[in-house]
Every structure is written in C-alpha cells, then in structure tokens.
Design a protein around this motif. Structure first.
Motif, PDB file in Angstrom:
ATOM      1  N   PHE A 258      43.243  23.826 -48.973  1.00  0.00           N
ATOM      2  CA  PHE A 258      41.626  24.174 -48.778  1.00  0.00           C
ATOM      3  C   PHE A 258      41.475  23.061 -49.846  1.00  0.00           C
ATOM      4  O   PHE A 258      40.476  23.610 -50.175  1.00  0.00           O
ATOM      5  CB  PHE A 258      41.856  24.686 -48.207  1.00  0.00           C
ATOM      6  CG  PHE A 258      41.982  24.900 -45.896  1.00  0.00           C
ATOM      7  CD1 PHE A 258      41.299  23.775 -45.323  1.00  0.00           C
ATOM      8  CD2 PHE A 258      43.237  25.662 -45.772  1.00  0.00           C
ATOM      9  CE1 PHE A 258      41.227  24.371 -43.994  1.00  0.00           C
ATOM     10  CE2 PHE A 258      43.673  25.501 -44.435  1.00  0.00           C
ATOM     11  CZ  PHE A 258      42.631  24.885 -44.083  1.00  0.00           C
TER      12      PHE A 258
ATOM     13  N   GLN B 229      33.537  19.314 -41.708  1.00  0.00           N
ATOM     14  CA  GLN B 229      34.028  17.350 -42.194  1.00  0.00           C
ATOM     15  C   GLN B 229      34.753  17.102 -40.975  1.00  0.00           C
ATOM     16  O   GLN B 229      34.958  15.828 -40.602  1.00  0.00           O
ATOM     17  CB  GLN B 229      34.291  17.592 -43.573  1.00  0.00           C
ATOM     18  CG  GLN B 229      34.638  17.183 -44.685  1.00  0.00           C
ATOM     19  CD  GLN B 229      35.356  17.966 -46.183  1.00  0.00           C
ATOM     20  OE1 GLN B 229      36.355  18.399 -46.113  1.00  0.00           O
ATOM     21  NE2 GLN B 229      35.526  16.289 -46.463  1.00  0.00           N
TER      22      GLN B 229
ATOM     23  N   THR C   3      36.038  22.481 -44.053  1.00  0.00           N
ATOM     24  CA  THR C   3      36.723  21.416 -43.578  1.00  0.00           C
ATOM     25  C   THR C   3      36.352  21.454 -42.272  1.00  0.00           C
ATOM     26  O   THR C   3      36.726  19.839 -41.287  1.00  0.00           O
ATOM     27  CB  THR C   3      38.886  21.790 -44.256  1.00  0.00           C
ATOM     28  OG1 THR C   3      38.647  22.021 -45.113  1.00  0.00           O
ATOM     29  CG2 THR C   3      39.413  21.228 -43.225  1.00  0.00           C
TER      30      THR C   3
ATOM     31  N   MET D 118      41.111  17.996 -50.136  1.00  0.00           N
ATOM     32  CA  MET D 118      40.609  17.787 -48.996  1.00  0.00           C
ATOM     33  C   MET D 118      39.594  15.909 -48.814  1.00  0.00           C
ATOM     34  O   MET D 118      39.503  15.104 -48.517  1.00  0.00           O
ATOM     35  CB  MET D 118      39.729  18.882 -48.636  1.00  0.00           C
ATOM     36  CG  MET D 118      40.365  20.460 -47.613  1.00  0.00           C
ATOM     37  SD  MET D 118      41.034  19.655 -45.901  1.00  0.00           S
ATOM     38  CE  MET D 118      42.477  20.355 -46.431  1.00  0.00           C
TER      39      MET D 118
END
Length: 220
Positions: free
Chosen positions: A47, A142, A139, A52
């Motif tokens: 990550f 997103q 993440t 990313m």
C-alpha cells in the motif's frame, strides 16, 4: 478491456496472498512478533502511497508474467523468504481463490464488495500499526471515490476483463468446497452482505497436505 480493472485485480490477489501467509505462519507456529513483522512489512510495501497512485491510473492489465513478478517481490519484502516451490503454490492458491470469487459474483458490481471485504481483512492484520492502517484507509477512500460512481455496464466490462485474464489460468489440483472455515486452510472471502459486515466464507482442501507449503530459512 476495461482500464479500471488493475487496482481490483491487484488488491484482491494481494488480499488472498496475505490470508494464506497468515494461515501458514500460524500453522507453522511462527512467533507472534515475527509473524506480525512479516505481514506489516508486506502490507506497508503493498500500500505504498506512490505505488497506489500509479496503480489507480487508467491502464491496461499487466501481463501474467509481470504480475507474478510483482507478487514474488512483494512476498519477499519482509524477513521471510519463500523457495520457488512455495511461491508457485502460493500464487496458484491466490489466483484460484479470486477467480472463483469473480465467478460467484451474482452482479458485476459485487467485485467491488469482494475488494472491500479483502481490505477489511487486511486491516485486521494491522490494528496495532496506525501508520500502515492509514495507508489502507487511503486506498479504501480511493476505491470508493473512483468505483462508487461507475455504471453497471462499466462493472460488467471490468468483470469480463478479469475473466479474460483468468481464462488460461488453471490449477490442476482436485479440491472440494465446504461452507466451514478450518484452521490452517485457505478461506475465500465472498460477497456476503457488506453493509452488515457479514462474510460468506468457503474453504477448499487440496488432495495433498498443506504441510508441503514450506518457508525457507528466515533472515536475521
């Protein structure tokens, strides 16, 4: 081919990899502090913010060879080292598990729910590591921002892209499926009812023992 498929493919295969490694670390009685370091190191690398950012850019899927190389490097991002036979088995299990989950999805958009389930499981591994937890939460944000507004047709294209990627990947090992999770065996995170945080878990058992899935020596 959808240019929005790569993040879902990467995160779901990565989630399966982490689950399998966690089970093997437990089965082999690796000390808790060392096992946590292995998972923390891998998740932190997986990550990485810059990685990313690149991953979420619209793009074609990596080739099968390139993707396999990414996970091999990721698995070795810690003090644990896998021999080639173990890495082969690990990757087979990862791809078989996620391929099966994609086939199980009653609706194309459910692939996103499977991804959320994998992220939830990953967060469970790092509850005592707030910095890494923040990486995973970013993440998650997103994913919600980018995929939350996609149409059913766009998710259908994503699912087709995944199935095309998996169509030539066949693991020639007999297995049968059970609706119970058993210690030391691999678990598939199904769609379930994500809003109520319920997960349907399917366990598969290989004909030969998982005990052949061995780690190499540990680095000091």
């Amino acid at each position: 081919m959808s240019v929005r498929t790569l993040p879902l493919l990467f995160l779901n295969l990565g989630g399966e990899m982490l689950y399998i490694l966690d089970q093997r670390l437990r089965a082999q009685n690796i000390p808790g502090d060392k096992a946590r370091k292995v998972l923390n190191d891998i998740i932190s690398t997986m990550f990485n913010r810059k990685f990313m950012e690149e991953l979420f850019k619209p793009q074609e899927l990596y080739s099968k060879k390139a993707l396999r190389t990414v996970y091999e490097r990721l698995a070795h991002a810690s003090i644990m080292k896998l021999n080639q036979a173990s890495m082969d088995k690990l990757y087979d299990l990862m791809t078989m598990a996620f391929k099966y989950q994609v086939l199980l999805c009653p609706r194309p958009k459910d692939v996103l729910l499977v991804t959320f389930n994998h992220l939830d499981t990953i967060k469970g591994f790092i509850q005592d590591s707030p910095t890494i937890l923040q990486q995973v939460d970013e993440t998650f944000r997103q994913l919600t921002e980018i995929y939350g507004g996609l149409s059913a047709g766009e998710f259908q294209l994503i699912r087709q892209t995944l199935l095309i990627f998996f169509q030539d990947l066949h693991v020639r090992r007999e297995c049968f499926w059970k609706h119970m999770q058993e210690t030391g065996q691999c678990c598939l995170l199904g769609v379930g009812n994500y809003m109520e945080d319920r997960r349907r878990r399917l366990t598969f058992h290989y004909v030969y023992s998982f005990e052949t899935f061995e780690f190499c020596t540990w680095e000091k």
